[in-house]
Scaffold this motif. Sequence first.
Motif, PDB file in Angstrom:
ATOM      1  N   TYR A 117      12.503  15.220   0.369  1.00 53.67           N
ATOM      2  CA  TYR A 117      11.429  14.230   0.307  1.00 53.67           C
ATOM      3  C   TYR A 117      11.904  12.871   0.812  1.00 53.67           C
ATOM      4  O   TYR A 117      11.186  12.170   1.529  1.00 53.67           O
ATOM      5  N   LEU A 118      13.125  12.499   0.426  1.00 54.67           N
ATOM      6  CA  LEU A 118      13.669  11.215   0.868  1.00 54.67           C
ATOM      7  C   LEU A 118      13.832  11.192   2.385  1.00 54.67           C
ATOM      8  O   LEU A 118      13.476  10.199   3.043  1.00 54.67           O
ATOM      9  N   ALA A 119      14.353  12.278   2.940  1.00 50.52           N
ATOM     10  CA  ALA A 119      14.529  12.343   4.388  1.00 50.52           C
ATOM     11  C   ALA A 119      13.190  12.218   5.108  1.00 50.52           C
ATOM     12  O   ALA A 119      13.079  11.516   6.125  1.00 50.52           O
ATOM     13  N   ALA A 120      12.170  12.879   4.579  1.00 45.70           N
ATOM     14  CA  ALA A 120      10.846  12.795   5.186  1.00 45.70           C
ATOM     15  C   ALA A 120      10.279  11.378   5.071  1.00 45.70           C
ATOM     16  O   ALA A 120       9.675  10.863   6.019  1.00 45.70           O
ATOM     17  N   ALA A 121      10.467  10.744   3.916  1.00 46.75           N
ATOM     18  CA  ALA A 121       9.972   9.379   3.724  1.00 46.75           C
ATOM     19  C   ALA A 121      10.655   8.414   4.694  1.00 46.75           C
ATOM     20  O   ALA A 121      10.015   7.506   5.247  1.00 46.75           O
ATOM     21  N   ILE A 122      11.954   8.607   4.915  1.00 43.92           N
ATOM     22  CA  ILE A 122      12.672   7.757   5.882  1.00 43.92           C
ATOM     23  C   ILE A 122      12.096   7.958   7.279  1.00 43.92           C
ATOM     24  O   ILE A 122      11.933   7.002   8.051  1.00 43.92           O
ATOM     25  N   GLY A 123      11.751   9.203   7.597  1.00 44.92           N
ATOM     26  CA  GLY A 123      11.165   9.477   8.897  1.00 44.92           C
ATOM     27  C   GLY A 123       9.823   8.796   9.101  1.00 44.92           C
ATOM     28  O   GLY A 123       9.456   8.456  10.232  1.00 44.92           O
ATOM     29  N   PHE A 124       9.093   8.589   8.017  1.00 40.30           N
ATOM     30  CA  PHE A 124       7.782   7.936   8.075  1.00 40.30           C
ATOM     31  C   PHE A 124       7.855   6.477   7.617  1.00 40.30           C
ATOM     32  O   PHE A 124       6.827   5.893   7.262  1.00 40.30           O
ATOM     33  N   ARG A 125       9.037   5.871   7.634  1.00 36.79           N
ATOM     34  CA  ARG A 125       9.209   4.547   7.033  1.00 36.79           C
ATOM     35  C   ARG A 125       8.307   3.486   7.671  1.00 36.79           C
ATOM     36  O   ARG A 125       7.811   2.595   6.961  1.00 36.79           O
ATOM     37  N   ARG A 126       8.070   3.558   8.971  1.00 35.83           N
ATOM     38  CA  ARG A 126       7.211   2.559   9.618  1.00 35.83           C
ATOM     39  C   ARG A 126       5.767   2.720   9.167  1.00 35.83           C
ATOM     40  O   ARG A 126       5.053   1.723   8.973  1.00 35.83           O
ATOM     41  N   ASP A 127       5.338   3.954   9.001  1.00 34.40           N
ATOM     42  CA  ASP A 127       3.969   4.195   8.539  1.00 34.40           C
ATOM     43  C   ASP A 127       3.799   3.756   7.088  1.00 34.40           C
ATOM     44  O   ASP A 127       2.759   3.201   6.719  1.00 34.40           O
ATOM     45  N   ILE A 128       4.826   3.991   6.272  1.00 31.43           N
ATOM     46  CA  ILE A 128       4.773   3.548   4.874  1.00 31.43           C
ATOM     47  C   ILE A 128       4.759   2.034   4.805  1.00 31.43           C
ATOM     48  O   ILE A 128       3.999   1.432   4.021  1.00 31.43           O
ATOM     49  N   ALA A 129       5.570   1.388   5.657  1.00 33.44           N
ATOM     50  CA  ALA A 129       5.646  -0.082   5.654  1.00 33.44           C
ATOM     51  C   ALA A 129       4.331  -0.719   6.070  1.00 33.44           C
ATOM     52  O   ALA A 129       4.064  -1.885   5.723  1.00 33.44           O
ATOM     53  N   SER A 130       3.489   0.011   6.807  1.00 29.29           N
ATOM     54  CA  SER A 130       2.217  -0.560   7.259  1.00 29.29           C
ATOM     55  C   SER A 130       1.149  -0.541   6.173  1.00 29.29           C
ATOM     56  O   SER A 130       0.077  -1.125   6.348  1.00 29.29           O
ATOM     57  N   LEU A 131       1.422   0.130   5.051  1.00 28.56           N
ATOM     58  CA  LEU A 131       0.457   0.181   3.949  1.00 28.56           C
ATOM     59  C   LEU A 131       0.483  -1.135   3.165  1.00 28.56           C
ATOM     60  O   LEU A 131       1.509  -1.800   3.096  1.00 28.56           O
ATOM     61  N   PRO A 132      -0.645  -1.513   2.565  1.00 32.02           N
ATOM     62  CA  PRO A 132      -0.663  -2.734   1.740  1.00 32.02           C
ATOM     63  C   PRO A 132       0.365  -2.642   0.622  1.00 32.02           C
ATOM     64  O   PRO A 132       0.440  -1.625  -0.071  1.00 32.02           O
ATOM     65  N   LYS A 133       1.145  -3.681   0.442  1.00 30.94           N
ATOM     66  CA  LYS A 133       2.292  -3.638  -0.476  1.00 30.94           C
ATOM     67  C   LYS A 133       1.876  -3.497  -1.938  1.00 30.94           C
ATOM     68  O   LYS A 133       2.445  -2.688  -2.674  1.00 30.94           O
ATOM     69  N   ALA A 134       0.907  -4.295  -2.389  1.00 31.11           N
ATOM     70  CA  ALA A 134       0.528  -4.255  -3.809  1.00 31.11           C
ATOM     71  C   ALA A 134       0.000  -2.883  -4.224  1.00 31.11           C
ATOM     72  O   ALA A 134       0.449  -2.316  -5.230  1.00 31.11           O
ATOM     73  N   PRO A 135      -0.955  -2.283  -3.471  1.00 30.54           N
ATOM     74  CA  PRO A 135      -1.399  -0.932  -3.848  1.00 30.54           C
ATOM     75  C   PRO A 135      -0.280   0.099  -3.777  1.00 30.54           C
ATOM     76  O   PRO A 135      -0.227   1.018  -4.597  1.00 30.54           O
ATOM     77  N   LEU A 136       0.627  -0.057  -2.794  1.00 26.92           N
ATOM     78  CA  LEU A 136       1.730   0.893  -2.663  1.00 26.92           C
ATOM     79  C   LEU A 136       2.619   0.864  -3.899  1.00 26.92           C
ATOM     80  O   LEU A 136       3.007   1.914  -4.432  1.00 26.92           O
ATOM     81  N   ILE A 137       2.929  -0.342  -4.374  1.00 26.91           N
ATOM     82  CA  ILE A 137       3.758  -0.460  -5.572  1.00 26.91           C
ATOM     83  C   ILE A 137       3.029   0.117  -6.777  1.00 26.91           C
ATOM     84  O   ILE A 137       3.610   0.843  -7.599  1.00 26.91           O
ATOM     85  N   ARG A 138       1.720  -0.171  -6.863  1.00 28.44           N
ATOM     86  CA  ARG A 138       0.949   0.300  -8.017  1.00 28.44           C
ATOM     87  C   ARG A 138       0.897   1.825  -8.071  1.00 28.44           C
ATOM     88  O   ARG A 138       1.133   2.425  -9.131  1.00 28.44           O
ATOM     89  N   VAL A 139       0.593   2.463  -6.933  1.00 28.10           N
ATOM     90  CA  VAL A 139       0.486   3.922  -6.963  1.00 28.10           C
ATOM     91  C   VAL A 139       1.858   4.573  -7.164  1.00 28.10           C
ATOM     92  O   VAL A 139       1.951   5.657  -7.752  1.00 28.10           O
ATOM     93  N   THR A 140       2.906   3.907  -6.709  1.00 29.77           N
ATOM     94  CA  THR A 140       4.254   4.442  -6.944  1.00 29.77           C
ATOM     95  C   THR A 140       4.577   4.448  -8.436  1.00 29.77           C
ATOM     96  O   THR A 140       5.086   5.441  -8.975  1.00 29.77           O
ATOM     97  N   VAL A 141       4.266   3.345  -9.109  1.00 26.60           N
ATOM     98  CA  VAL A 141       4.534   3.240 -10.545  1.00 26.60           C
ATOM     99  C   VAL A 141       3.730   4.285 -11.315  1.00 26.60           C
ATOM    100  O   VAL A 141       4.267   4.998 -12.177  1.00 26.60           O
ATOM    101  N   TRP A 142       2.441   4.414 -10.983  1.00 27.40           N
ATOM    102  CA  TRP A 142       1.605   5.361 -11.713  1.00 27.40           C
ATOM    103  C   TRP A 142       1.990   6.806 -11.417  1.00 27.40           C
ATOM    104  O   TRP A 142       1.876   7.681 -12.278  1.00 27.40           O
TER     105      TRP A 142
END
Length: 251
Positions: free
Chosen positions: A54-79
């Motif tokens: 999963y980590l390797a895949a997330a690194i591969g998509f890091r630019r796409d993840i970085a383009s997401l709004p930061k506050a919602p990204l943090i919130r959904v990660t925590v939940w």
Amino acid sequence: MADFLLLFIAGILGGILNAVAGGGTFITFPALVFTGVPPVAANATTTVAALPGYLAAAIGFRRDIASLPKAPLIRVTVWTMIGGAVGSGLLLVSSNKVFAILVPFLLLAATLIFMNGPRIRRMAAGWRHAVAPFGLGTLLPVAIYGGYFNGGLGIILLAMFSMWGMTDLHQMNGLKSWLSFALAVIAFAVFAAGGQVVWIPAAIMSGGTIIGGALGAPVARRIPMPALRLLIAAVGFGMTAIFFWRLWSGA
């Protein structure tokens, strides 16, 4: 040695499937059970073994993840981590006997979800105006399921993202990989604290998932997706049939 080889190969195949289309659990979980790991520990161990993939895949998509709004990204990660902790805790209090009864039904449900993934995503896209973007009401139950049983989680997450109104598939796959990693991290902590991780098989299988994750992209370019989906569905139904037989025969 035969068991180690089986676990390593299962890790490679599971890593490839998770990177390409999901469904790695159909390979890794049965492999652990067939080598003698009790069902609850096998489910915990397969989640831990999938973590580096999963980590390797997330690194591969890091630019796409970085383009997401930061506050919602943090919130959904925590939940996601909170829901994953609840689901993992539920697994810890499940006896091997009860979980063994549930396994074939969970595998069947995960296989059906996987087979109908595109249709589910299309249906979910039609509900996007009725569901709040990055909504807790949809995320928490999915995260609890993922903490308890990881099978089919990727398809469920993609369908949920469609309900949220997301349309960029690369962003969706990136967020899926990131949330799967976050859930696996908290599940790892809960399972390790509960003593349910079988470490040597987990390490062997993790090595395979890393290789499989790296091979996933080239494989995806060479195998037609419909053929790959049929192969994964066949494995899912096959494993479901085997576990129903084990349940009914008392094996």
